[in-house]
Design an enzyme around this catalytic site. Structure first.
Site, short mmCIF file in Angstrom:
data_model
loop_
_atom_site.label_atom_id
_atom_site.label_comp_id
_atom_site.label_asym_id
_atom_site.label_seq_id
_atom_site.Cartn_x
_atom_site.Cartn_y
_atom_site.Cartn_z
N LYS A 14 0.80 -1.21 0.13
CA LYS A 14 -0.15 -0.25 0.30
C LYS A 14 0.67 0.92 0.10
O LYS A 14 0.72 2.46 -0.49
CB LYS A 14 -1.00 0.27 1.28
CG LYS A 14 -2.12 -1.61 1.49
CD LYS A 14 -2.55 -0.99 2.13
CE LYS A 14 -2.23 -1.03 3.95
NZ LYS A 14 -1.57 -2.38 4.15
N ARG A 89 -9.80 0.00 9.09
CA ARG A 89 -9.89 -0.86 9.38
C ARG A 89 -10.43 -1.40 10.05
O ARG A 89 -10.50 -2.93 10.58
CB ARG A 89 -8.24 -0.94 10.40
CG ARG A 89 -7.06 -1.38 9.70
CD ARG A 89 -5.53 -1.30 10.84
NE ARG A 89 -4.23 -1.55 10.07
CZ ARG A 89 -3.70 -1.08 9.77
NH1 ARG A 89 -3.75 -0.12 9.09
NH2 ARG A 89 -2.42 -1.48 9.60
N ARG A 128 11.49 -6.31 4.91
CA ARG A 128 11.45 -4.54 5.17
C ARG A 128 12.16 -4.48 6.39
O ARG A 128 12.56 -3.43 6.44
CB ARG A 128 10.00 -4.12 4.91
CG ARG A 128 9.25 -3.09 5.33
CD ARG A 128 8.21 -2.28 4.82
NE ARG A 128 7.28 -2.61 5.95
CZ ARG A 128 5.73 -2.28 5.85
NH1 ARG A 128 5.73 -1.96 4.95
NH2 ARG A 128 4.98 -2.55 7.18
N ARG A 134 11.28 -0.62 11.41
CA ARG A 134 9.80 -0.80 12.80
C ARG A 134 9.85 -1.93 13.21
O ARG A 134 10.11 -3.14 12.81
CB ARG A 134 8.64 -0.79 11.09
CG ARG A 134 7.80 0.39 10.73
CD ARG A 134 7.11 1.00 10.05
NE ARG A 134 5.85 -0.51 10.24
CZ ARG A 134 5.39 -0.41 9.32
NH1 ARG A 134 4.64 0.07 8.44
NH2 ARG A 134 4.35 -1.30 10.22
N ARG A 146 -0.09 -9.14 13.35
CA ARG A 146 -0.91 -8.11 12.34
C ARG A 146 -1.89 -9.11 11.03
O ARG A 146 -3.25 -8.15 11.20
CB ARG A 146 0.52 -7.64 11.61
CG ARG A 146 1.13 -6.67 12.88
CD ARG A 146 2.13 -5.69 12.53
NE ARG A 146 1.85 -5.30 11.19
CZ ARG A 146 3.45 -4.63 10.85
NH1 ARG A 146 4.50 -5.63 10.93
NH2 ARG A 146 3.12 -4.05 9.62
P1 AMP Z 1 0.67 0.56 9.54
O1 AMP Z 1 1.54 1.19 9.29
O2 AMP Z 1 -0.14 0.42 8.44
O3 AMP Z 1 1.52 -0.92 9.01
O4 AMP Z 1 0.19 0.15 10.75
C1 AMP Z 1 1.10 0.13 11.63
C2 AMP Z 1 0.23 -0.38 13.41
O5 AMP Z 1 -0.35 1.22 13.68
C3 AMP Z 1 -0.90 -1.07 12.67
O6 AMP Z 1 -0.30 -2.09 13.05
C4 AMP Z 1 -1.83 -0.90 14.38
O7 AMP Z 1 -1.21 -0.91 15.40
C5 AMP Z 1 -1.85 0.93 13.77
N1 AMP Z 1 -2.56 1.38 13.21
C6 AMP Z 1 -2.76 1.79 11.74
N2 AMP Z 1 -4.04 2.02 11.20
C7 AMP Z 1 -4.64 2.22 12.46
C8 AMP Z 1 -6.06 1.55 12.14
N3 AMP Z 1 -6.54 2.55 11.48
N4 AMP Z 1 -6.98 1.12 13.41
C9 AMP Z 1 -5.82 1.16 14.05
N5 AMP Z 1 -5.31 0.87 14.02
C10 AMP Z 1 -3.93 0.93 13.42
#
Ligand code: AMP
Length: 191
Positions: A14, A89, A128, A134, A146
């Site tokens: 994404k 989400r 990654r 991260r 996740r």
């Molecule tokens: P991402 O960078 O999108 O993979 O998000 C990393 C982490 O941020 C996720 O594993 C969640 O802990 C948190 N996170 C990001 N977006 C959301 C969302 N829309 N709702 C809840 N937690 C989120």
């Protein structure tokens, strides 16, 4: 307004595709994951709250996430469109987004979902993790969690927007350019 939801499990590409899409369509990119990481980096109360969830690969609670998302949208009132990356989400987040956009006399244009097999996701994320810094990309158990959270809490958002004919599933394996052109075709059809 062109309001796109860029959807798919962690590691589906994404972020990479969002960068190309904002260049093509000239719209704002909002990644809730990036927003949380920014807050964490600055040790804000919001960042500290998000940190424990992110470290485990769990979702940050809806009220916190929705509030942060609305602030970001409201801070950018003159954009011609938005790519929502990593949001919504949960069904509650999707409903909140719909009513929020409704209040602004606009709506979600399309949800484009990147479809990638699970083994490929895990190997992409581990890879990654070598350079992203991260913590949630460095541990296979957290990565698997996740993906499990995606299946149990997030995947239904695809069906939620299917009900209004807005969801499109895009094969997310192949070259970055090929995937990008599939996305553009799907988005241009929806406009
Ligand atoms: P991402 O960078 O999108 O993979 O998000 C990393 C982490 O941020 C996720 O594993 C969640 O802990 C948190 N996170 C990001 N977006 C959301 C969302 N829309 N709702 C809840 N937690 C989120």
């Amino acid at each position: 307004m062109l309001n796109l939801i860029l959807f798919g499990p962690p590691g589906s590409g994404k972020g990479t595709q969002a960068e190309k899409l904002i260049e093509k369509y000239g719209i704002l990119h909002i990644s809730t994951g990036d927003l949380f990481r920014y807050e964490m980096g600055n040790n804000t109360p919001l960042g500290l709250e998000a940190k424990s969830y992110m470290a485990k690969g769990e979702l940050v609670p809806d009220e916190v996430t929705i509030g942060m998302l609305k602030n970001k949208v409201n801070a950018n009132p003159h954009v011609s469109g938005i790519i929502f990356d990593g949001f919504p989400r949960t069904i509650a987040q999707a409903q909140a987004l719909d009513s929020f956009l409704n209040e602004k006399n606009t709506q979600v244009t399309a949800l484009v979902a990147l479809d990638v097999p699970e083994d490929e996701l895990v190997s992409r994320l581990l890879n990654r993790g070598k350079s992203s810094g991260r913590a949630d990309d460095n541990d296979e158990a957290i990565i698997r969690n996740r993906i499990a959270v995606y299946k149990s809490e997030t995947a239904q958002v695809f069906d939620y927007y299917s009900a209004t004919g807005k969801s499109k599933l895009i094969p997310g394996v192949g070259s970055i350019e090929d995937i990008f052109s599939r996305l553009v075709t799907a988005i241009d059809e929806a406009c």
